[in-house]
Design an enzyme around this catalytic site. Structure first.
Site, PDB file in Angstrom:
ATOM      1  CG  HIS A  87      25.905  12.729  82.065  1.00 28.35           C
ATOM      2  ND1 HIS A  87      25.367  13.398  83.134  1.00 28.35           N
ATOM      3  CD2 HIS A  87      26.705  13.612  81.448  1.00 28.35           C
ATOM      4  CE1 HIS A  87      25.843  14.630  83.164  1.00 28.35           C
ATOM      5  NE2 HIS A  87      26.660  14.787  82.141  1.00 28.35           N
ATOM      6  CG  ASP A 150      34.261  11.177  72.223  1.00 27.72           C
ATOM      7  OD1 ASP A 150      35.350  10.578  72.168  1.00 27.72           O
ATOM      8  OD2 ASP A 150      33.370  11.058  71.367  1.00 27.72           O
ATOM      9  CD  GLU A 263      35.986   9.805  68.736  1.00 24.81           C
ATOM     10  OE1 GLU A 263      35.240  10.694  68.267  1.00 24.81           O
ATOM     11  OE2 GLU A 263      35.974   9.474  69.936  1.00 24.81           O
TER      12      GLU A 263
HETATM   13  P1  FAD Z   1      24.576   7.070  85.022  1.00 25.19           P
HETATM   14  O1  FAD Z   1      23.903   7.568  83.821  1.00 25.19           O
HETATM   15  O2  FAD Z   1      24.307   7.743  86.291  1.00 25.19           O
HETATM   16  O3  FAD Z   1      24.280   5.500  85.186  1.00 25.19           O
HETATM   17  C1  FAD Z   1      24.206   4.657  84.043  1.00 25.19           C
HETATM   18  C2  FAD Z   1      23.848   3.232  84.474  1.00 25.19           C
HETATM   19  O4  FAD Z   1      24.932   2.681  85.205  1.00 25.19           O
HETATM   20  C3  FAD Z   1      22.621   3.167  85.402  1.00 25.19           C
HETATM   21  O5  FAD Z   1      21.941   1.969  85.160  1.00 25.19           O
HETATM   22  C4  FAD Z   1      23.245   3.166  86.760  1.00 25.19           C
HETATM   23  O6  FAD Z   1      22.402   2.560  87.711  1.00 25.19           O
HETATM   24  C5  FAD Z   1      24.519   2.369  86.522  1.00 25.19           C
HETATM   25  N1  FAD Z   1      25.604   2.803  87.407  1.00 25.19           N
HETATM   26  C6  FAD Z   1      26.073   4.049  87.603  1.00 25.19           C
HETATM   27  N2  FAD Z   1      27.099   4.019  88.468  1.00 25.19           N
HETATM   28  C7  FAD Z   1      27.276   2.729  88.823  1.00 25.19           C
HETATM   29  C8  FAD Z   1      28.179   2.045  89.673  1.00 25.19           C
HETATM   30  N3  FAD Z   1      29.120   2.705  90.376  1.00 25.19           N
HETATM   31  N4  FAD Z   1      28.073   0.704  89.780  1.00 25.19           N
HETATM   32  C9  FAD Z   1      27.141   0.010  89.087  1.00 25.19           C
HETATM   33  N5  FAD Z   1      26.250   0.608  88.269  1.00 25.19           N
HETATM   34  C10 FAD Z   1      26.327   1.947  88.131  1.00 25.19           C
HETATM   35  N6  FAD Z   1      29.783   6.989  76.412  1.00 25.19           N
HETATM   36  C11 FAD Z   1      30.875   6.522  75.805  1.00 25.19           C
HETATM   37  O7  FAD Z   1      31.139   5.322  75.813  1.00 25.19           O
HETATM   38  N7  FAD Z   1      31.730   7.367  75.153  1.00 25.19           N
HETATM   39  C12 FAD Z   1      31.536   8.702  75.126  1.00 25.19           C
HETATM   40  O8  FAD Z   1      32.332   9.419  74.534  1.00 25.19           O
HETATM   41  C13 FAD Z   1      30.387   9.227  75.779  1.00 25.19           C
HETATM   42  N8  FAD Z   1      30.155  10.553  75.795  1.00 25.19           N
HETATM   43  C14 FAD Z   1      29.043  11.026  76.426  1.00 25.19           C
HETATM   44  C15 FAD Z   1      28.822  12.408  76.436  1.00 25.19           C
HETATM   45  C16 FAD Z   1      27.715  12.925  77.081  1.00 25.19           C
HETATM   46  C17 FAD Z   1      27.491  14.414  77.092  1.00 25.19           C
HETATM   47  C18 FAD Z   1      26.781  12.048  77.677  1.00 25.19           C
HETATM   48  C19 FAD Z   1      25.548  12.583  78.329  1.00 25.19           C
HETATM   49  C20 FAD Z   1      26.980  10.679  77.667  1.00 25.19           C
HETATM   50  C21 FAD Z   1      28.120  10.158  77.048  1.00 25.19           C
HETATM   51  N9  FAD Z   1      28.393   8.792  77.019  1.00 25.19           N
HETATM   52  C22 FAD Z   1      29.511   8.311  76.408  1.00 25.19           C
HETATM   53  C23 FAD Z   1      27.446   7.835  77.608  1.00 25.19           C
HETATM   54  C24 FAD Z   1      27.834   7.406  79.010  1.00 25.19           C
HETATM   55  O9  FAD Z   1      28.715   6.315  78.932  1.00 25.19           O
HETATM   56  C25 FAD Z   1      26.566   7.016  79.741  1.00 25.19           C
HETATM   57  O10 FAD Z   1      25.827   8.195  79.946  1.00 25.19           O
HETATM   58  C26 FAD Z   1      26.766   6.292  81.023  1.00 25.19           C
HETATM   59  O11 FAD Z   1      25.467   6.092  81.523  1.00 25.19           O
HETATM   60  C27 FAD Z   1      27.651   6.932  82.078  1.00 25.19           C
HETATM   61  O12 FAD Z   1      27.086   8.057  82.683  1.00 25.19           O
HETATM   62  P2  FAD Z   1      27.063   8.256  84.259  1.00 25.19           P
HETATM   63  O13 FAD Z   1      28.401   7.996  84.822  1.00 25.19           O
HETATM   64  O14 FAD Z   1      26.412   9.547  84.519  1.00 25.19           O
HETATM   65  O15 FAD Z   1      26.143   7.031  84.728  1.00 25.19           O
END
Ligand code: FAD
Length: 515
Positions: A87, A150, A263
């Site tokens: 994401h 969120d 918020e």
């Molecule tokens: P990814 O996008 O898959 O990874 C993000 C980064 O973290 C990459 O660099 C990856 O290599 C690294 N990573 C992933 N997993 C690990 C792990 N286990 N160990 C070490 N590194 C790792 N953020 C907020 O703070 N508040 C919100 O309300 C919020 N709402 C969101 C709503 C939507 C619809 C979206 C798309 C994003 C939102 N986000 C929010 C942002 C979110 O925090 C980031 O997208 C974040 O990247 C987490 O997504 P993910 O778990 O899919 O991680």
């Protein structure tokens, strides 16, 4: 550990077993996450703007599999990106020609752990979605974590590597302040367990560390008894000064008269179905009476969103408490919207948005989002330049703006923040329809640049949240006087710069140096 290998790539490792035909057909699930993302899926992220094809997608089941993959990458000159739920917006979870570790495939078992102080935490996989953690904790123990995002279709390891903020952050701190222990594999392939007491430098490095220092395989998340219900309230302001004054009063208030969630968002003063008046009322309640908006109000209005938790069946006490809490606020009387929902439904509220966006195609299209943290001292000026001018017609999605407190973030963490004690999250969550029905993505990206340039040229105390930079000097500026610590931590924990290449902070095996 199973890998989907791309037959076009010649730099592929030699994993224990191989599956897939390289056609990029992933295994979708009903919650929109994939248990086994394919090469095609792992070549992109939610942002849909940056594409980078990995050599292979690895599906680790255990910490040992993660360590083996990192060691293998070390010997083959490959990089490794942990992919949570993909994401990220700007390719942060991608690995161009390297390995992608599908963190969703890790053993998903959850365990309740009791702490010496009589409290409890959940021991969860780094690849667990927050919605899975919520469901397990409430169903089995009627307990829940304190701090959320969120949207809950994000992974534990993904948000701990960034920050993890929502309306509880002012009270309980962000998610990075709500973890007591992590199990991790560092970039040298070593496994560690770290906490504030043991290997504390590694522990704090990981928190908001953009995945640069290690891959989080498990985490202990503190729990509290889950409330049964929430009263969810939205009130509308026409003056940004009054909105911010009330919001800041609420986030600095402690004790029993504090809200459980604060918020808010900016919206357009028009009948626009996405960004205008209809975006404020709850579906089951009264509609927005635009006749109550004071004459002479500007192009943008503001909605403060607050929540009170409660458990009892009768609402008398909560009625009284909410009345007392709302009375001093300076919102436009008559433009208040109130609904009672279960705690789980409240936390799952963005799921409905996801369903609608999937149905109209805007979930799958590109998302040129921009997230900023801006000091309270600069937020009125920001409103004048950005909300009331650049964005006065809206963005085709939510424009969040709400305050949180610096003291809830530990300075030993990697996250870079404004210096101000009160700062705002500004989240421009654009859901454009594909071009030509919607705007061209390069035009939207140019508008994001204009907003960031506005913050720079006006000298605001601000940081990008979930940042994306191309050059080392931009990263050095982002971290400011903490850059040398970040570089030192990289040398200590990932000396070959194997991890999280999509962040574009360090180059694989490039010599590490201070600017
Ligand atoms: P990814 O996008 O898959 O990874 C993000 C980064 O973290 C990459 O660099 C990856 O290599 C690294 N990573 C992933 N997993 C690990 C792990 N286990 N160990 C070490 N590194 C790792 N953020 C907020 O703070 N508040 C919100 O309300 C919020 N709402 C969101 C709503 C939507 C619809 C979206 C798309 C994003 C939102 N986000 C929010 C942002 C979110 O925090 C980031 O997208 C974040 O990247 C987490 O997504 P993910 O778990 O899919 O991680």
């Amino acid at each position: 550990m199973i890998a989907y290998l791309d037959p076009q790539q010649n730099q592929t490792p030699n994993p224990p077993s191989v599956a897939g035909d390289g056609t990029g057909t992933g295994t979708g699930t009903s919650n929109g996450t994939e248990t086994e993302p394919s090469i095609t899926t792992a070549s992109s992220d939610f942002g849909g703007i940056i594409h980078a094809v990995p050599a292979a997608v690895i599906h680790p089941k255990s910490i040992t599999d993660v360590a083996s993959a990192i060691r293998l990458a070390g010997t083959r000159h490959l990089s490794v990106a942990a992919r949570g739920n993909g994401h990220s917006i700007s390719g942060q979870s991608l690995s161009d020609g390297g390995l992608v570790l599908n963190m969703r495939s890790l053993d998903a078992k959850v365990e309740l752990v009791s702490l010496p102080d009589g409290k409890y935490c959940a021991d969860v996989s780094g690849g667990a979605l927050w919605e899975e953690v919520l469901e397990w904790c409430v169903k089995n123990y009627n307990m829940a974590p304190l701090s959320w995002t969120d949207y809950l279709g994000l992974t534990v390891g993904g948000t701990l590597s960034n920050g993890g903020v929502s309306g509880q952050a002012f009270r309980h701190g962000p998610q990075v302040a709500n973890v007591v222990q992590m199990e991790v594999v560092t970039g040298d392939g070593e496994c560690h367990v770290c906490s504030a007491a043991d290997s504390s430098d590694l522990f704090y490095a990981l928190l908001g560390g953009f995945g640069q220092f290690g891959i989080i395989t498990r985490a202990h998340i503190p729990l509290q008894p889950a409330p049964r219900m929430v009263r969810w309230i939205r009130v509308v302001y026409d003056k940004f000064e009054e909105y911010t004054a009330d919001a800041e009063r609420l986030v600095t208030r402690t004790g029993p008269d504090a809200f459980d969630y604060v918020e808010g968002f900016a919206f357009v003063n028009s009948s626009d179905p996405v960004n205008g008046w209809p975006s404020v009322p709850f579906p089951s309640g009264p509609s927005f009476d635009a006749g109550l908006i004071p004459v002479g109000s500007g192009p943008v209005l503001y909605c403060l969103e607050v929540v009170v938790h409660y458990n009892h069946q009768r609402n008398d006490k909560v009625d009284e408490k909410v009345d007392d809490m709302l009375r001093p606020l300076n919102y436009i009387r008559g433009l208040e919207f109130i609904v009672d929902v279960s705690y789980v439904d409240f936390l799952s509220r963005v799921k409905h948005v996801e369903k609608e966006a999937r149905a109209n195609g805007s979930w799958e299209s590109a998302h040129p989002w921009l997230n900023l943290f801006i000091a309270s001292s600069d937020i009125l000026d920001f409103d004048r330049h950005v909300f009331k001018h650049i964005l006065k017609h809206g963005i085709g999605g939510p424009m969040l703006v709400y305050p949180m407190l610096r003291r809830k973030w530990d300075r030993r963490m990697s996250v870079a923040l404004p210096e101000s004690e009160i700062f705002y999250l500004v989240a421009l969550l654009r859901f454009p329809r594909p071009y030509p029905e919607g705007p061209r993505i390069d035009e939207v990206l140019a508008q994001n640049h204009e907003i960031v340039n506005c913050c720079r040229s006006n000298g605001y105390d601000f940081k990008l949240y979930l940042p994306h930079y191309e050059t080392e000097s931009d990263w050095a500026e982002h971290f400011g006087d903490r850059w040398s610590r970040f570089v030192r931590r990289k040398a200590d924990y990932d000396p070959m710069a194997i991890l999280a290449p999509g962040q574009k902070i360090f180059s694989r095996a490039a010599p590490l140096r201070l600017l």
